[in-house]
Design an enzyme around this catalytic site. Structure first.
Site, PDB file in Angstrom:
ATOM      1  N   HIS A  21       0.786  -1.126  -0.050  1.00  0.00           N
ATOM      2  CA  HIS A  21       0.122   0.003   0.011  1.00  0.00           C
ATOM      3  C   HIS A  21       0.861   1.239   0.127  1.00  0.00           C
ATOM      4  CE1 HIS A  21       0.744   0.511   4.136  1.00  0.00           C
ATOM      5  NE2 HIS A  21       0.055  -0.426   4.754  1.00  0.00           N
ATOM      6  N   HIS A  24       3.922   1.683   2.015  1.00  0.00           N
ATOM      7  CA  HIS A  24       5.184   0.935   2.045  1.00  0.00           C
ATOM      8  C   HIS A  24       5.832   1.838   0.779  1.00  0.00           C
ATOM      9  CE1 HIS A  24       2.630  -2.403   2.923  1.00  0.00           C
ATOM     10  NE2 HIS A  24       3.386  -2.394   3.944  1.00  0.00           N
ATOM     11  N   CYS A 129       0.887  -9.792  19.325  1.00  0.00           N
ATOM     12  CA  CYS A 129      -0.076  -9.086  18.370  1.00  0.00           C
ATOM     13  C   CYS A 129       0.221  -9.698  17.068  1.00  0.00           C
ATOM     14  CB  CYS A 129      -0.433  -7.768  18.245  1.00  0.00           C
ATOM     15  SG  CYS A 129      -1.309  -7.153  17.001  1.00  0.00           S
ATOM     16  N   CYS A 132       1.031  -7.146  14.265  1.00  0.00           N
ATOM     17  CA  CYS A 132       2.451  -6.299  14.329  1.00  0.00           C
ATOM     18  C   CYS A 132       3.723  -7.296  14.492  1.00  0.00           C
ATOM     19  CB  CYS A 132       2.526  -5.854  15.816  1.00  0.00           C
ATOM     20  SG  CYS A 132       1.458  -4.520  16.184  1.00  0.00           S
ATOM     21  N   CYS A 146      -4.702  -4.106  20.809  1.00  0.00           N
ATOM     22  CA  CYS A 146      -3.383  -3.208  20.149  1.00  0.00           C
ATOM     23  C   CYS A 146      -3.955  -2.119  19.246  1.00  0.00           C
ATOM     24  CB  CYS A 146      -2.810  -4.269  18.995  1.00  0.00           C
ATOM     25  SG  CYS A 146      -1.805  -3.557  17.825  1.00  0.00           S
ATOM     26  N   HIS A 149      -3.667  -2.357  15.207  1.00  0.00           N
ATOM     27  CA  HIS A 149      -4.549  -3.237  14.483  1.00  0.00           C
ATOM     28  C   HIS A 149      -5.816  -3.504  15.077  1.00  0.00           C
ATOM     29  CE1 HIS A 149      -0.181  -4.024  13.175  1.00  0.00           C
ATOM     30  NE2 HIS A 149      -1.078  -4.303  12.213  1.00  0.00           N
ATOM     31  N   LYS A 296      -5.738   5.254  10.550  1.00  0.00           N
ATOM     32  CA  LYS A 296      -4.735   4.598  10.191  1.00  0.00           C
ATOM     33  C   LYS A 296      -4.743   3.806   9.006  1.00  0.00           C
ATOM     34  CE  LYS A 296      -1.542   5.378  13.648  1.00  0.00           C
ATOM     35  NZ  LYS A 296      -1.381   5.495  14.897  1.00  0.00           N
ATOM     36  N   LYS A 299      -2.852  -3.150   6.297  1.00  0.00           N
ATOM     37  CA  LYS A 299      -3.469  -4.037   5.700  1.00  0.00           C
ATOM     38  C   LYS A 299      -4.418  -4.959   6.760  1.00  0.00           C
ATOM     39  CE  LYS A 299       0.915  -5.213   4.709  1.00  0.00           C
ATOM     40  NZ  LYS A 299       2.234  -5.704   4.171  1.00  0.00           N
TER      41      LYS A 299
HETATM   42  N1  MSP Z   1       8.284  -6.822   8.298  1.00  0.00           N
HETATM   43  C1  MSP Z   1       8.316  -5.735   9.106  1.00  0.00           C
HETATM   44  C2  MSP Z   1       9.755  -4.911   9.216  1.00  0.00           C
HETATM   45  C3  MSP Z   1      10.790  -5.823   9.293  1.00  0.00           C
HETATM   46  S1  MSP Z   1      12.514  -4.924   9.095  1.00  0.00           S
HETATM   47  C4  MSP Z   1      13.465  -5.705   9.352  1.00  0.00           C
HETATM   48  C5  MSP Z   1       7.480  -4.743   8.686  1.00  0.00           C
HETATM   49  N2  MSP Z   1       6.640  -4.867   7.735  1.00  0.00           N
HETATM   50  S2  MSP Z   1       5.395  -3.925   7.234  1.00  0.00           S
HETATM   51  O1  MSP Z   1       5.107  -4.509   5.928  1.00  0.00           O
HETATM   52  O2  MSP Z   1       4.489  -3.920   8.215  1.00  0.00           O
HETATM   53  O3  MSP Z   1       6.128  -2.614   6.884  1.00  0.00           O
HETATM   54  C6  MSP Z   1       6.130  -1.667   7.996  1.00  0.00           C
HETATM   55  C7  MSP Z   1       6.941  -0.162   7.246  1.00  0.00           C
HETATM   56  O4  MSP Z   1       6.098   0.209   6.331  1.00  0.00           O
HETATM   57  C8  MSP Z   1       6.797   0.995   8.373  1.00  0.00           C
HETATM   58  O5  MSP Z   1       7.840   1.163   9.299  1.00  0.00           O
HETATM   59  C9  MSP Z   1       6.751   2.176   7.276  1.00  0.00           C
HETATM   60  O6  MSP Z   1       8.264   2.207   6.734  1.00  0.00           O
HETATM   61  C10 MSP Z   1       6.218   1.501   6.222  1.00  0.00           C
HETATM   62  N3  MSP Z   1       4.812   2.051   6.458  1.00  0.00           N
HETATM   63  C11 MSP Z   1       3.611   0.942   6.396  1.00  0.00           C
HETATM   64  N4  MSP Z   1       2.475   1.944   6.697  1.00  0.00           N
HETATM   65  C12 MSP Z   1       2.691   3.260   6.646  1.00  0.00           C
HETATM   66  C13 MSP Z   1       1.978   4.511   6.981  1.00  0.00           C
HETATM   67  N5  MSP Z   1       0.823   4.445   6.914  1.00  0.00           N
HETATM   68  N6  MSP Z   1       2.738   5.587   6.737  1.00  0.00           N
HETATM   69  C14 MSP Z   1       4.044   5.626   6.654  1.00  0.00           C
HETATM   70  N7  MSP Z   1       4.856   4.405   6.642  1.00  0.00           N
HETATM   71  C15 MSP Z   1       4.254   3.320   6.524  1.00  0.00           C
HETATM   72  O7  MSP Z   1       6.899  -3.896   9.795  1.00  0.00           O
END
Ligand code: MSP
Length: 717
Positions: A21, A24, A129, A132, A146, A149, A296, A299
């Site tokens: 999304h 990312h 969770c 997370c 949480c 989520h 927020k 997914k």
């Molecule tokens: N797999 C773990 C990370 C492991 S790193 C060793 C993870 N994955 S995640 O798919 O949930 O990605 C989280 C990251 O995606 C956030 O820290 C950020 O970089 C980005 N974001 C996800 N949603 C976001 C927003 N709504 N806003 C800004 N960044 C976002 O956690």
């Protein structure tokens, strides 16, 4: 030879439980912008991103989809890769934690940690969770759930292997407190120090295989799989190892992420590195977490914005630009398509797009595109503060850097206006154009990290290569040979009509026989002038006088002529009047009634103009006599009115756009939001064909010269 400075940057690796999304792509574009900036500085850059593919969450989703975990992760991981390609992400490697080499590397490190006594077998009890994939403290829960989520975490009580995180508490306070392990922004560093001070407990780093089988097996116990985070962190090292450049690039210079994963990155991650005697990352930068329409985005919650759709709708650079222009990097923000459109239309299309188009048009028209080197206009070059831009980039204030560069672009446009370049000729014009071309070249260089596709197109039109930041000096290019190509930023609109193609119109044979003739043009990216209050006031005065009977119909034209003179416009043929209005008003007149005014003045020439918002036209443009059943919603009104049979009208497929008495419809009126216009001149048999075309071209050329608008003469079929 001096070795190039190295720069290593990472994003988090993303979970593949669902398609990517906007969140990312946000972190990934940020890393891309920074990586590109460092490449422009001539550094040796390694930029790593990828996907995190193990763990309970993914195992469960794959099961739900009736797929084997590997099949499932292959599919989603590919879609992440495709997305990153679509966004022009320049990563040097894409790591997947299901890569065999990565898994082997994780096993080795687990064995090392076990052998060195950092891992021990025990019992673990904590809230977990799955959204997370993290253990939560009771203090993290709101009403037992949480926050991120919105779900109740599981209480886990099980046999597990634990990592002695508690042993690293003091060391972590020291390295984070002293800045050796630099966490930015400052408020995040403080937040994390407070958290560590409350005490770090040992954490479980394994699950029993019968519960979570989708993970790296512990090398010292086949009944357990590794906790997904320990596996995931190691990507930052194996990503290098797999490319044989660990020695060169470790330690990592910048690690980007949002606050959701800061805690683990500020505790478990550095503790694992300390335990394995690896150097610590230099800088961890926590950017903002943004919401979508105030909520927020995740997914698990399902309120995601699909970044692929955004590209299709607005273009890659529109999204890249918006994300770093509108949301201060490091602060939370709200993602809004309305703001995206406004930034794109207002700044990329109007400021940058118009600047390039205007300067190149003038260069082509006056010098056949060939501009020799001239002394630089210091007034213009002084407006670029390169030091400030570099400082902002160094501090990762991406939004401020972008703001500064675009401020310079706006100044360049102002320069064109202030100097009235469209009125200049010869050496004087060449002088300005060279400085402006240099300004465009340098702006494109500075903007390249943000909008690489568009700046590539600009460079192509200037016939120059990208270069490096050292080339941000005015007066570097010996001579330009420029060639305009297409529209850089096609404005976007909400309207469903906005992308339709208009390329022809027709005139009913019966009207043709009566001598009606039309020349019509489609003009793109037209700036619309502010309402000219003076003219509006005068019009009201005329209308009032007519109502009061002070001007009878015969004198209406005289009335208009008089008022026309009052606003400083001479009574010229219609085309000249319109040209003068365009020049005087700083744009195309946005009130259709003005049409009455300039047409009326020129009525005796037998020629009149019509102008409509091209994006609101519903196809099938034609001039015809009405059969009495057509709809007509006059300007400023909501309801359709009757139209007489045999009345002469200009129509589209749905309704009458303009009635014989030059009353336009409301639908296609030109407003502040109009971007593309159809303009036509119509005349009776006394008007020669060439005269109509000359009149239309005259107005179009003025708009092209001053504002860089593109235009095409429509075919009559
Ligand atoms: N797999 C773990 C990370 C492991 S790193 C060793 C993870 N994955 S995640 O798919 O949930 O990605 C989280 C990251 O995606 C956030 O820290 C950020 O970089 C980005 N974001 C996800 N949603 C976001 C927003 N709504 N806003 C800004 N960044 C976002 O956690």
């Amino acid at each position: 030879m001096v070795a190039k400075k190295k720069f290593y940057i990472t994003t988090p690796i993303y979970y593949v439980n669902a398609e990517a999304h906007v969140g990312h792509i946000y972190t990934t574009i940020a890393a891309d912008v920074i990586a590109r900036w460092h490449r422009l500085q001539g550094e040796d850059v390694f930029f790593l991103t990828g996907t995190d593919e193990h763990g309970q969450k993914i195992q469960e989703i794959a099961e739900k989809n009736n797929l084997k975990p590997k099949e499932f992760v292959d599919k989603i991981s590919t879609s992440f890769k495709q997305l990153f390609q679509a966004y022009n992400i320049s990563n040097d490697f894409f790591i997947r934690t299901t890569d065999k080499k990565h898994e082997e590397s994780v096993k080795k490190i687990l064995q090392r940690l076990y052998d060195s006594g950092h891992i021990y077998k025990g019992h673990y009890e904590a809230y977990y969770c799955i959204g997370c994939e993290q253990y939560l403290n009771e203090a993290d829960l709101v009403e037992g759930k949480c926050i991120l989520h919105n779900r109740v975490p599981e209480l886990r009580k099980e046999e597990a292997y634990l990592f002695k995180l508690s042993q690293f508490q003091d060391k972590l306070l020291k390295v984070i407190g002293s800045g050796e392990y630099c966490i930015l922004p400052e408020r995040k560093r403080k937040e994390i120090l407070t958290f560590i001070q409350t005490g770090l407990k040992d954490i479980s780093i394994s699950r029993q295989k019968k519960q979570v089988s989708w993970g790296v097996e512990l090398p010292f116990d086949k009944n357990h799989t590794c906790f997904v985070w320990v596996d995931a962190f190691w990507n930052y090292l194996t990503g290098l190892e797999m490319n044989h450049n660990f020695k060169k690039f470790w330690p990592v210079d910048v690690q980007l992420m949002a606050g959701d994963i800061l805690r683990v990155h500020a505790t478990i991650w550095p503790a694992l590195l300390l335990a394995t005697k690896n150097k610590l990352p230099k800088k961890l930068f926590v950017h903002g977490y943004f919401t979508f329409d105030g909520r927020k985005m995740s997914k698990t919650l399902g309120n995601v914005v699909n970044p692929m759709e955004l590209v299709k709708k607005y273009s890659v650079d529109a999204v890249r630009y918006y994300l770093f222009r509108d949301i201060p990097f490091g602060e939370d923000g709200d993602f809004s398509e309305t703001a995206l459109k406004a930034r794109y239309n207002g700044e990329l299309a109007n400021d940058l797009g118009n600047l390039v188009s205007r300067v190149l048009s003038l260069a082509e028209k006056n010098f056949n595109g060939k501009i020799k080197k001239h002394p630089i206009d210091k007034k213009l070059s002084a407006k670029l503060d390169l030091k400030k831009i570099s400082k902002h980039m160094e501090n990762l204030e991406l939004h401020l850097a972008l703001q500064e560069i675009m401020g310079f672009v706006r100044n360049c446009n102002k320069h064109v206006n202030d100097e009235k370049l469209w009125e200049k000729k010869g050496k004087d014009l060449g002088l300005h154009l060279y400085s402006l071309l240099e300004a465009i070249r340098i702006s494109a260089l500075l903007l390249q990290p943000f909008i690489p596709e568009s700046t590539g197109k600009i460079n192509k039109q200037l016939s120059i290569q990208l270069g490096s930041l050292k080339d941000c000096k005015f007066g570097l290019v010996k001579s330009y040979s420029v060639k305009k190509e297409g529209i850089l930023f096609q404005k976007v609109d909400d309207e469903k009509h906005s992308h339709q193609q208009i390329d022809y119109f027709s005139i009913e044979p019966q009207l043709k026989k009566q001598g009606i003739n039309v020349c019509m043009a489609l003009i793109k990216n037209v700036p619309i002038a502010n309402k000219n209050n003076k003219i509006e006031e005068l019009k009201k005065e005329v209308a009032k006088k007519i109502l009061e009977g002070n001007i009878n119909n015969d004198n209406v034209l005289d009335g208009y002529r008089e008022f026309y003179r009052k606003v400083g416009l001479d009574c010229l043929p219609a085309a000249d009047n319109l040209v003068n209005l365009v020049k005087k008003n700083k744009g195309f007149p946005n009130i259709n009634n003005v049409v009455d005014c300039y047409n009326a003045v020129s009525a005796e020439t037998g020629l009149s103009f019509g102008a409509h918002d091209a994006d609101r036209v519903d196809g099938g443009l034609r001039f015809k006599t009405a059969n009495g059943s057509e709809r007509f919603v006059p300007l400023g009104e909501r309801l359709p009115v009757k139209i007489n049979e045999e009345e002469y009208a200009f129509m589209d497929d749905k309704e009458i756009l303009c009635r014989m008495d030059i009353k336009q419809c409301d639908k296609t009126k030109i407003t502040k939001n109009t971007k593309n216009i159809i303009l036509y001149a119509q005349g009776n048999r006394n008007v020669k064909d060439g005269y109509l075309k000359d009149a239309v071209v005259k107005v179009c050329e003025t708009l092209k010269e001053i504002y860089g608008c593109e235009y095409s003469i429509l075919k009559e079929v």
